[in-house]
Scaffold this active site. Structure first.
Site, mmCIF file in Angstrom:
data_model
loop_
_atom_site.group_PDB
_atom_site.id
_atom_site.type_symbol
_atom_site.label_atom_id
_atom_site.label_comp_id
_atom_site.label_asym_id
_atom_site.label_seq_id
_atom_site.Cartn_x
_atom_site.Cartn_y
_atom_site.Cartn_z
ATOM 1 N N LYS A 178 -5.369 -3.301 -1.949
ATOM 2 C CA LYS A 178 -5.727 -2.878 -3.286
ATOM 3 C C LYS A 178 -4.493 -2.866 -4.184
ATOM 4 C CE LYS A 178 -5.434 2.031 -3.512
ATOM 5 N NZ LYS A 178 -4.069 2.090 -3.856
ATOM 6 N N ASP A 265 -6.097 3.909 -9.116
ATOM 7 C CA ASP A 265 -5.314 3.931 -7.886
ATOM 8 C C ASP A 265 -6.144 4.446 -6.707
ATOM 9 O OD1 ASP A 265 -3.001 3.731 -6.264
ATOM 10 O OD2 ASP A 265 -2.485 5.826 -6.613
ATOM 11 N N HIS A 270 -10.611 4.822 -2.584
ATOM 12 C CA HIS A 270 -10.726 5.861 -1.553
ATOM 13 C C HIS A 270 -11.836 6.878 -1.849
ATOM 14 C CE1 HIS A 270 -6.994 4.050 -0.581
ATOM 15 N NE2 HIS A 270 -6.173 4.900 -1.162
HETATM 16 C C1 BG6 Z 1 -2.535 4.978 -1.850
HETATM 17 C C2 BG6 Z 1 -2.180 5.243 -3.289
HETATM 18 O O1 BG6 Z 1 -3.660 4.157 -1.772
HETATM 19 O O2 BG6 Z 1 -2.798 6.196 -1.190
HETATM 20 C C3 BG6 Z 1 -1.025 6.203 -3.396
HETATM 21 O O3 BG6 Z 1 -1.841 4.020 -3.930
HETATM 22 C C4 BG6 Z 1 -1.271 7.444 -2.562
HETATM 23 O O4 BG6 Z 1 -0.781 6.543 -4.755
HETATM 24 C C5 BG6 Z 1 -1.684 7.070 -1.158
HETATM 25 O O5 BG6 Z 1 -0.074 8.202 -2.548
HETATM 26 C C6 BG6 Z 1 -2.062 8.286 -0.350
HETATM 27 O O6 BG6 Z 1 -2.381 7.920 0.952
HETATM 28 P P1 BG6 Z 1 -2.510 9.019 2.080
HETATM 29 O O7 BG6 Z 1 -2.967 8.247 3.278
HETATM 30 O O8 BG6 Z 1 -1.172 9.647 2.228
HETATM 31 O O9 BG6 Z 1 -3.531 10.002 1.601
#
Ligand code: BG6
Length: 520
Positions: A178, A265, A270
């Protein structure tokens, strides 16, 4: 011969057909070509995950990694860099024998730029040579961990160089990170570009949340148990809160983040994936096609309207962190971060209220929120139930109880919590909320693999269930596009204090519905 009693209704013998789940799934021999290998993601996540996979014996001894980048490195410089990344980020111990085998299959191809045609010709020669030298059998995966602006140049040249040309008995796959575009139209363009070089089934879009054990467990919890699903609907659920909060700021990622903002983002991918898994119907099976079909159906039902009325000021909130203190340490405001445009209007906090227009969820709001520099790092899905229609207790006895809640704790402290009312020990009937906890750490001995270990392995195995399909991406942009367009005409985001839970408008968003955000 199996007796008729040992056959299931489809005529199969479940004992013979059952896969032995103890057997490791090992990837085919292959070359993994990584564009963007010197970037943050590769350094902190992808390379440690590759080392961990090798260490767990899940990569073929013939696995080769080809790094592509703009540094003037040779193969040994790449090996040093990968070794450092693996030592710093891997979760499994350093084992020289494993490392040596992995390092033997590493090559670096310097690119003056991604438009350097000669470099693609060199890359082709390196990959073809590896096929012979290491026995990678012609299998190739291209991991594009690069800014989306480079996609046209890279995909076009990969195609022209013949690197992805089909060959009998060998596979070609493209793995993309992404952001999948920055709106619906650009995501469709991106998809068309990728479709020019490989078949749809050979495209693996990475949403690393789907690789997390706790996210995969949402479907297990819902569909392998009896006691949740009967309550999982508008009759019993009051609302759902999906939170992804981070304590960190944007760090050194301004170049990426300032053009993106928190909604693109993480909400587009997510959080909408978490919503889809939480709200979808039971799939016919756990196959990629069945699970995707149900996720797509529910994403298609998502509405921004509140009881039929569209008012994006009332159903969204956005903010930007200011300078202040976090955990007693002074931190910069977003506008002071290095690389952020002085007139930036990028949000670092976003919250949205969504509804799902179907029989199961009509009238149940889903509140999604995410932000940087919030009070603490937590990702969770909280399903908040309606209050009992009647409480046969004195009012004072129940004053301290809230709503029953099931909290799916994605991270940290992975697990599930049930909040329910209980009698306080003593001579009076006084009630208070208590928690029942399931924690991964306490219930299972093995440590969960990192999301990227699972996803890289699945891409190399050609296993699609944990990768979102283009239609899911498209439906997610359909939800987000009007919000982002609305914000674009609405001035700068509201400031919020580092270490807080976001801007006042986020509280107002729930207050309009007489609700409050959970204090996670
Ligand atoms: C990423 C984002 O997809 O996920 C980031 O681009 C974010 O901004 C990250 O910090 C967080 O991932 P996780 O696995 O630490 O929750």
């Amino acid at each position: 011969m199996p007796t008729s009693a040992s056959l299931d209704s489809a005529g199969a013998n479940p004992l013979l057909d059952a896969r032995d789940l103890r057997l490791p799934r090992i990837a085919d021999p292959c070359v993994l070509v990584m564009f963007g290998i010197t970037g943050d993601l590769a350094q902190h996540k992808l390379l440690p995950a590759i080392y961990d996979l090798a260490n767990r014996g899940l990569l073929s001894p013939a696995f080769s990694l080809v790094g592509v980048g703009r540094r003037q490195w040779d193969d040994d410089a790449l090996r040093d860099y990968v070794a450092k990344a693996a030592r710093a980020g891997a979760r499994t111990p350093w084992r020289p024998a494993i490392w040596e085998q992995l390092a033997a299959g590493m090559r670096f191809v310097p690119f003056a730029s991604f438009e350097d045609d000669g470099a693609y010709a060199r890359l082709t020669r390196v990959v073809e040579k590896l096929d012979h030298e290491c026995g990678t059998a012609g299998n190739r995966a291209f991991y594009l961990s690069i800014p989306p602006g480079w996609f046209p140049a890279v995909t076009e040249r990969i195609a022209r160089s013949g690197l992805v040309q089909e060959a009998p008995g060998a596979w070609r796959r493209v793995v993309i990170e992404k952001p999948f575009g920055h709106d619906r139209a650009s995501a469709q363009e991106l998809d068309a570009l990728v479709a020019r070089i490989v078949r749809p089934n050979d495209v693996f879009r990475v949403d690393h949340y789907l690789g997390k054990e706790t996210v995969q467990n949402i479907l297990a919890l819902r569909f392998a148990n009896t006691m949740f699903e009967p309550l999982w609907n508008q009759r019993y659920v009051d609302h759902v809160q999906i939170t992804m909060a981070e304590a960190i700021g944007i760090g050194t990622r301004a170049g990426y983040y300032d053009t993106i903002g928190s909604a693109r983002d993480v909400i587009q991918n997510h959080l909408l994936q978490l919503l889809a898994l939480t709200a979808m119907e039971e799939p016919a099976s756990m196959s990629a096609a069945s699970v995707r079909a149900e996720k797509e159906k529910v994403l298609d039902c998502v509405r921004l309207e509140r009881a039929g009325v569209l008012d994006l000021d009332a159903s969204t909130a956005r903010g930007r962190y200011e300078a202040g203190f976090q955990g007693g340490v002074p931190v910069r405001g977003y506008l002071q971060e290095q690389g952020v445009a002085a007139d930036s209007r990028t949000e670092t906090y976003a919250a949205v209220r969504l509804e799902i227009a179907n029989r199961r969820w009509a009238g149940v709001p889903f509140y999604l929120r995410t932000g940087k520099r919030l009070a603490r790092r937590v990702t969770e899905v909280a399903v908040v139930f309606k209050r009992p229609p009647f409480l046969p207790f004195e009012t004072a006895a129940t004053a301290g109880i809230g709503a029953n809640t099931i909290v799916l704790r994605i991270q940290p402290e992975e697990g599930i919590t049930l909040r329910l009312a209980s009698k306080v020990p003593g001579t009076q009937m006084e009630l208070r909320d208590v928690s029942m906890d399931f924690g991964y750490g306490a219930s299972f001995n093995e440590e969960s693999p990192e999301a990227y270990e699972r996803l890289i392995l699945d891409a190399l195995l050609g296993d699609a269930p944990l990768f979102p399909h283009q239609r899911e991406v498209d439906l997610s942009w359909r939800i987000l596009d009007p919000i982002i367009e609305h914000w674009a005409g609405a001035g700068a985001p509201e400031g919020y204090r580092p270490g807080s839970w976001g801007p006042p408008s986020a509280r107002a968003l729930l207050a309009r519905d007489q609700r409050t955000w959970r204090r996670s």
